[in-house]
Design an enzyme around this catalytic site. Structure first.
Site, mmCIF file in Angstrom:
data_model
loop_
_atom_site.group_PDB
_atom_site.id
_atom_site.type_symbol
_atom_site.label_atom_id
_atom_site.label_comp_id
_atom_site.label_asym_id
_atom_site.label_seq_id
_atom_site.Cartn_x
_atom_site.Cartn_y
_atom_site.Cartn_z
ATOM 1 N N GLU A 33 0.871 -1.161 0.000
ATOM 2 C CA GLU A 33 0.000 0.000 0.000
ATOM 3 C C GLU A 33 0.917 1.222 0.000
ATOM 4 O O GLU A 33 1.834 1.302 0.821
ATOM 5 C CB GLU A 33 -0.896 0.004 1.243
ATOM 6 N N ARG A 259 5.535 -12.909 9.662
ATOM 7 C CA ARG A 259 6.169 -11.609 9.451
ATOM 8 C C ARG A 259 7.587 -11.616 9.977
ATOM 9 O O ARG A 259 7.885 -12.295 10.960
ATOM 10 C CB ARG A 259 5.414 -10.515 10.213
ATOM 11 N N LYS A 269 4.518 0.734 9.582
ATOM 12 C CA LYS A 269 4.626 1.985 8.820
ATOM 13 C C LYS A 269 4.065 3.164 9.614
ATOM 14 O O LYS A 269 4.582 4.262 9.541
ATOM 15 C CB LYS A 269 3.887 1.856 7.482
HETATM 16 P P1 ATP Z 1 2.574 -2.131 7.991
HETATM 17 O O1 ATP Z 1 1.893 -2.923 9.057
HETATM 18 O O2 ATP Z 1 3.987 -1.780 8.278
HETATM 19 O O3 ATP Z 1 1.770 -0.965 7.513
HETATM 20 P P2 ATP Z 1 1.537 -3.647 5.853
HETATM 21 O O4 ATP Z 1 1.483 -5.105 5.930
HETATM 22 O O5 ATP Z 1 0.264 -2.915 6.045
HETATM 23 O O6 ATP Z 1 2.683 -3.139 6.781
HETATM 24 P P3 ATP Z 1 1.705 -3.405 3.038
HETATM 25 O O7 ATP Z 1 2.180 -2.267 2.229
HETATM 26 O O8 ATP Z 1 0.278 -3.761 2.986
HETATM 27 O O9 ATP Z 1 2.158 -3.132 4.528
HETATM 28 O O10 ATP Z 1 2.593 -4.686 2.756
HETATM 29 C C1 ATP Z 1 2.881 -5.191 1.485
HETATM 30 C C2 ATP Z 1 3.287 -6.622 1.637
HETATM 31 O O11 ATP Z 1 4.416 -6.718 2.489
HETATM 32 C C3 ATP Z 1 2.182 -7.450 2.257
HETATM 33 O O12 ATP Z 1 2.065 -8.651 1.533
HETATM 34 C C4 ATP Z 1 2.659 -7.688 3.651
HETATM 35 O O13 ATP Z 1 2.197 -8.920 4.138
HETATM 36 C C5 ATP Z 1 4.178 -7.676 3.489
HETATM 37 N N1 ATP Z 1 4.821 -7.283 4.735
HETATM 38 C C6 ATP Z 1 4.616 -6.156 5.442
HETATM 39 N N2 ATP Z 1 5.327 -6.160 6.583
HETATM 40 C C7 ATP Z 1 6.011 -7.333 6.605
HETATM 41 C C8 ATP Z 1 6.923 -7.953 7.523
HETATM 42 N N3 ATP Z 1 7.279 -7.352 8.658
HETATM 43 N N4 ATP Z 1 7.413 -9.171 7.213
HETATM 44 C C9 ATP Z 1 7.072 -9.781 6.064
HETATM 45 N N5 ATP Z 1 6.231 -9.260 5.163
HETATM 46 C C10 ATP Z 1 5.691 -8.058 5.413
HETATM 47 MG MG MG Z 2 -1.321 -3.676 4.579
#
Ligand code: ATP
Ligand code: MG
Length: 552
Positions: A33, A259, A269
């Site tokens: 995102e 994760r 984020k």
């Molecule tokens: P945040 O919680 O930091 O906002 P998010 O999961 O909402 O992270 P996205 O931009 O939606 O962030 O993530 C894009 C991809 O990266 C998704 O498939 C998510 O599962 C993966 N991802 C995000 N954080 C991690 C992590 N700490 N370890 C592994 N994969 C991750």
């Molecule tokens: Mg997300």
């Protein structure tokens, strides 16, 4: 080392799918995102998604999951693309956007309504929460659940046309308010948001939820393996329900892995944004940030980050990974690849009284102890040099293997010298040290029988250059800065940045280009700053120490 990209449980699933003929080409996607910069956790997800596609001759899409326009921006879209490329991956075809499927998603929403599988609900947020029930109590049907198809179609069209206020209506799937899985209790598919979208402008005032968008986007793109993190496990039944309920042309499947949570690090984020917004760090790419662009500016290489992602494997558990493992991968890479150079952080002048004032010897030294391909550099040797103030004592016991009055030490890549006197000001501070060279001791292994106990680094005072060194350390001094009740803002390491304005560096470093890595002997690994370094004003960031000083 075994390549985990081809040995983890996801690879086993893919291997079976290819063998069974369920899929003929592996298609994955990385779906950020655009509401922040990518961080180390995303790097893991990128390495999993791109890595599996690559290892299986498939392809991986980069798709922006841009369904929350309020929090998203073009800046984030650009930084994410740059980061994926810098990590060394190439996405298949054009960059994709969830927003470019909004038209198709809306048609599918109409389709669900027509099938009696979705309805417009007027409960406000508080009421909806009450109706939803809890983990132990089933929910209650919304009073709007039995609206006719015609009425629902009309209301949905009205929502799209902007006839209703934000929060006054939502479109929900009609599944099961008694399901033990909360995600199946008539989840929201569309909500009203009267905001401008960075891609679609003012075309839409209703936006699909993550759940309604994600799987359908996967289907549109022909994604075969939709890999996400474990928090989406409970969403999988909904993912499957939507795919089964809609006339999609392909059948993606969702798989989850744990994760990546490195210790001493935060990977949310929202929290990273707070550090930026409250000026705790200087922007998303501050070298202390666990963002990809921060790690880049810190001097981590893409290869080392990929190596780390590989090293930790891909599992279905959400454990904490010791950040020392990341640092190990960084050090290993730099030890192998970073040219050596000399820098003096806390300069103390040494005058070699026997060495002629107008003489300079250009000494050659290898740039790397084992990498002959990196060549040599020239070290001008002159009468006045700087050594580190910590490398001199007037008196010391035998354990101290540096320069002491009346004792000898080797200058790295140059002569053995012996200290004669310390010149002081009235207050007793040492201003400079007078010393003399020992003849015929040039070179690392002279056959002169003189074996000084220590070797210290030095820089010519007349030919060396002043440089700014930014000494970075971990941003947090707590192992799990944001777990449980911990407020991460209270666990900031007050010593995460120290600036040395007037270090001295050997003149070969004037040729350094931004982002070039070095090992400053005995001091640690450094990188020429990506933005601020120039030959007029050398600026180096400390990447990491030569050894782990946190765990001894
Ligand atoms: P945040 O919680 O930091 O906002 P998010 O999961 O909402 O992270 P996205 O931009 O939606 O962030 O993530 C894009 C991809 O990266 C998704 O498939 C998510 O599962 C993966 N991802 C995000 N954080 C991690 C992590 N700490 N370890 C592994 N994969 C991750
Ligand atoms: Mg997300």
């Amino acid at each position: 080392m075994e390549n985990t990209a081809t040995s983890n449980f996801l690879q086993n699933i893919i291997t079976d799918d290819l063998a069974d003929g369920r899929v003929t080409e592996v298609v994955t996607r990385f779906p950020p995102e655009p509401n922040g910069y990518l961080h180390i956790g995303h790097a893991k997800s990128i390495s999993v998604n791109f890595g599996l596609a690559e290892a299986n001759g498939g392809r991986c899409n980069l798709r922006f999951d841009d369904t929350n326009p309020e929090k998203e921006s073009q800046e984030f879209i650009e930084s994410i693309q740059a980061d994926v490329q810098w990590l060394g991956y190439e996405w298949s075809g054009e960059v994709r956007f969830a927003s470019s499927y909004f038209g198709q998603l809306y048609e599918w929403a109409i389709y669900l309504v027509e099938q009696g599988k979705a309805y417009v609900c007027d409960l406000n947020a508080d009421e909806a929460r009450e109706y939803r029930g809890t983990l132990t109590e089933s929910g209650i049907n919304s009073p709007y659940r039995d609206r006719s198809v015609e009425e629902n179609l009309e209301l949905l069209a009205g929502m799209k046309a902007g006839e209703f206020d934000e929060g006054s209506k939502v479109l929900r799937a009609k599944i099961d308010m008694a399901s033990p899985n909360m995600n199946m209790r008539d989840p929201i598919l569309y909500r009203i948001r009267k905001v401008t979208h960075h891609q679609t402008g003012n075309d839409w005032v209703i936006y699909p939820t993550y759940d309604f968008a994600h799987g359908q986007e996967d289907a549109i793109e022909g994604v075969t393996h939709s890999i996400c993190t474990l928090e989406f496990e409970d969403h999988r039944p909904l993912y499957d329900w939507l795919i089964e309920s809609l006339p999609v042309s392909s059948r993606p499947r969702q798989y989850e892995f744990g994760r990546l949570n490195p210790s001493y690090t935060i990977t949310s984020k929202r929290k990273l944004k707070q550090l930026v917004d409250e000026n705790v760090v200087v922007g998303w790419d501050d070298p202390r940030m666990p963002t990809v662009s921060g790690m880049r500016r810190r001097g981590y290489s893409p290869a080392a980050i990929r190596k780390f992602c590989d090293m930790i494997g891909t599992t279905r558990s959400d454990g904490v990974v010791d950040v020392a493992m990341l640092e190990f991968a960084i050090r290993e890479d730099l030890n192998e690849n970073a040219p050596r150079a000399m820098a003096v952080l806390n300069p103390l002048k040494v005058v070699l009284t026997d060495y002629p004032e107008d003489k300079t010897e250009e000494l050659n030294a290898p740039r790397h102890p084992s990498r002959e391909d990196l060549g040599e550099r020239s070290l001008p040797f002159t009468r006045e040099i700087y050594i580190d103030a910590d490398d001199f004592r007037e008196e010391a016991n035998k354990k101290y293997k540096r320069l002491v009055l009346g004792k000898r030490v080797r200058l790295r890549n140059a002569y053995v010298i012996e200290a004669d006197s310390a010149i002081k000001d009235d207050a007793g501070n040492i201003l400079e040290v007078h010393a003399h060279t020992i003849p015929n001791t040039l070179g690392e292994n002279p056959e002169d029988g003189i074996k000084p106990k220590g070797v210290i680094q030095w820089v010519s005072a007349s030919r060396g250059e002043r440089a700014e060194l930014r000494i970075y350390d971990r941003l947090f001094n707590h192992e799990s800065p944001d777990k449980g009740d911990n407020d991460f803002m209270e666990h900031l390491n007050p010593e995460s940045l120290q600036v040395v304005k007037e270090a001295w560096v050997e003149p070969s470093l004037l040729e350094a280009v931004p982002e070039q890595n070095f090992q400053f002997e005995r001091e640690g690994y450094f990188v020429a700053d990506r933005y601020d370094h120039s030959s007029e004003r050398p600026v180096f960031n400390k990447t990491i120490g030569l050894r782990d000083t946190w765990n001894g």
